[in-house]
Scaffold this active site. Structure first.
Site, mmCIF file in Angstrom:
data_model
loop_
_atom_site.group_PDB
_atom_site.id
_atom_site.type_symbol
_atom_site.label_atom_id
_atom_site.label_comp_id
_atom_site.label_asym_id
_atom_site.label_seq_id
_atom_site.Cartn_x
_atom_site.Cartn_y
_atom_site.Cartn_z
ATOM 1 N N ASP A 39 44.852 29.763 22.339
ATOM 2 C CA ASP A 39 44.299 30.495 23.470
ATOM 3 C C ASP A 39 44.893 29.960 24.769
ATOM 4 O O ASP A 39 44.808 28.769 25.050
ATOM 5 C CB ASP A 39 42.770 30.324 23.516
ATOM 6 C CG ASP A 39 42.169 31.121 24.643
ATOM 7 O OD1 ASP A 39 41.908 32.321 24.434
ATOM 8 O OD2 ASP A 39 41.996 30.566 25.747
ATOM 9 N N TYR A 50 46.155 28.920 33.419
ATOM 10 C CA TYR A 50 46.223 27.537 32.921
ATOM 11 C C TYR A 50 47.597 26.908 33.203
ATOM 12 O O TYR A 50 47.768 25.700 33.035
ATOM 13 C CB TYR A 50 45.946 27.457 31.404
ATOM 14 C CG TYR A 50 44.683 28.142 30.931
ATOM 15 C CD1 TYR A 50 43.647 28.433 31.813
ATOM 16 C CD2 TYR A 50 44.521 28.487 29.595
ATOM 17 C CE1 TYR A 50 42.494 29.085 31.376
ATOM 18 C CE2 TYR A 50 43.370 29.127 29.152
ATOM 19 C CZ TYR A 50 42.366 29.427 30.050
ATOM 20 O OH TYR A 50 41.242 30.068 29.612
ATOM 21 N N LYS A 52 45.715 36.258 28.861
ATOM 22 C CA LYS A 52 44.746 37.021 29.681
ATOM 23 C C LYS A 52 45.352 37.560 30.979
ATOM 24 O O LYS A 52 46.276 36.954 31.526
ATOM 25 C CB LYS A 52 43.559 36.095 30.018
ATOM 26 C CG LYS A 52 43.021 35.384 28.785
ATOM 27 C CD LYS A 52 41.851 34.472 29.056
ATOM 28 C CE LYS A 52 41.522 33.645 27.820
ATOM 29 N NZ LYS A 52 42.168 32.318 27.781
ATOM 30 N N HIS A 97 40.653 38.517 32.118
ATOM 31 C CA HIS A 97 40.137 37.146 32.174
ATOM 32 C C HIS A 97 38.764 37.036 32.843
ATOM 33 O O HIS A 97 37.914 36.265 32.410
ATOM 34 C CB HIS A 97 41.147 36.241 32.910
ATOM 35 C CG HIS A 97 41.008 34.790 32.587
ATOM 36 N ND1 HIS A 97 42.041 33.893 32.669
ATOM 37 C CD2 HIS A 97 39.949 34.062 32.166
ATOM 38 C CE1 HIS A 97 41.626 32.695 32.316
ATOM 39 N NE2 HIS A 97 40.343 32.769 32.014
#
Ligand code: A2P
Length: 329
Positions: free
Chosen positions: A46, A51, A80, A113
């Protein structure tokens, strides 16, 4: 047994019940961690542009795929649509950027997201107002974004599409306005934040649920500190009931927290960059909690949200922001 290790979506696609979470894993640590995760047997990864680790993950995936150590169809990769790109015209270019970074032709699951949208400057930094609060884009239209998400499936860029951080009302609204039903809602979920109403609704509507922060995400403290937020967070692995059940099964508290998520019909994406803990978090398929143990953990709910987005100070002014934090009434 394979049947025990996967959850089946409303479109028949299978997602491994345990994936590796990668938020708050730095660029340097992530390559080693993803290598270790794949070695340990993880096939569900994921990530998200937010990130900042898609390029590093992409490098590891390419090495594994080129070496023939894994086949693309064995992997389950989730990324996302970030809050800064939460607009219909940005959907396709944004997934294409993720795919380029991940060095993949498609992702297995693409999620919106967040239900809210934030504005950025041309240099990519967040827009802030005179008070230092993040500028929101209040025009967010989930139904219009979803039409573009559906096109990704038609174009083969995403096998399945879903949402993340959506409330029951937001999921319900989307269900009324879709051709392709969302396959998944990824939400914070653990013994102290169970959101039973939302989870039960998603299950009843055949929208699978992935639990993020399944171990309580203690690592968020550093992230919060970066945004000037000091907050005491509970240690889920130190809860007496969790420790007691762990001892009874000869398992760790983390394994019990994860098994409880599986035994209640959800997926979990524990984050770790430590090879031993990565292994441990995947080693949850040789035991099962009894009905009494599941009930004992269900009774622990305290409505404590760890990822309350207070670090995006100002986001609470967005009409689709539904969480409670120190800045909301
Ligand atoms: P680390 O990466 O050093 O292993 P969550 O998945 O809820 O966000 O929690 C992730 C946090 O929990 C990280 O700080 C991670 O640290 C830690 N963690 C992950 N797996 C375990 C485990 N099996 N036992 C204890 N801590 C863990």
């Amino acid at each position: 047994m394979a049947g025990d290790k996967y959850l089946t979506f409303n479109n028949g696609q299978k997602m491994p019940l345990i994936g590796v979470g990668t938020w708050q894993a730095s660029d340097e640590e992530i390559e080693t961690a993803i290598d270790a995760a794949l070695e340990a047997g993880y096939r569900h990864i994921d990530t998200a542009p937010v990130y900042g680790n898609e390029p590093a993950i992409g490098r590891v995936l390419k090495r594994w795929l080129d070496a023939g150590k894994v086949k693309r169809e064995e992997l389950f990769i989730v990324t996302k649509l970030p809050p800064i790109s939460n607009r219909p015209h940005e959907v396709e270019p944004t997934i294409k950027k993720s795919l380029a970074d991940l060095q993949l032709d498609y992702v297995d699951l693409y999620l919106i997201h967040t239900p809210f949208t934030l504005n950025i400057n041309e240099d990519g930094s967040f827009k802030v107002d005179a008070e230092g609060l993040l500028e929101v884009d209040p025009t967010t239209n989930h139904a219009a974004i979803w039409v573009e998400m559906e096109k990704l499936v038609e174009k083969g860029l995403a096998k399945s599409i879903g949402v993340s951080n959506f409330s029951k009302d937001q999921v319900a609204r989307l269900l009324k306005n879709c051709k392709i039903r969302p396959a998944n809602n990824q939400i914070e979920h653990h013994v102290y934040l169970q959101q039973r109403d939302l989870v039960d609704f998603c299950k009843a509507e055949n929208v699978s649920v992935t639990a993020y922060s399944p171990l309580g995400s203690k690592g968020i403290a550093a992230f919060n500190a970066g945004a000037g937020i000091v907050r005491d967070l509970p240690d889920l692995m130190d809860i007496p009931e969790v420790k007691e059940i762990a001892a009874a099964h000869g398992k760790s508290p983390a394994q019990v927290l994860l098994r409880w998520i599986i035994d209640t019909g959800l997926c979990a994406i524990p984050k770790s960059t430590n090879p031993a803990r990565l292994k441990q978090n995947l080693d949850v398929f040789d035991f099962k909690l009894s009905d009494e143990e599941v009930a004992k953990l269900l009774a622990l709910d305290k409505n404590i949200r760890v990822c309350d987005f207070a670090f995006f100070h100002g986001v609470e002014r967005h009409p689709e922001f539904t969480f409670k934090n120190q800045y909301t009434k």
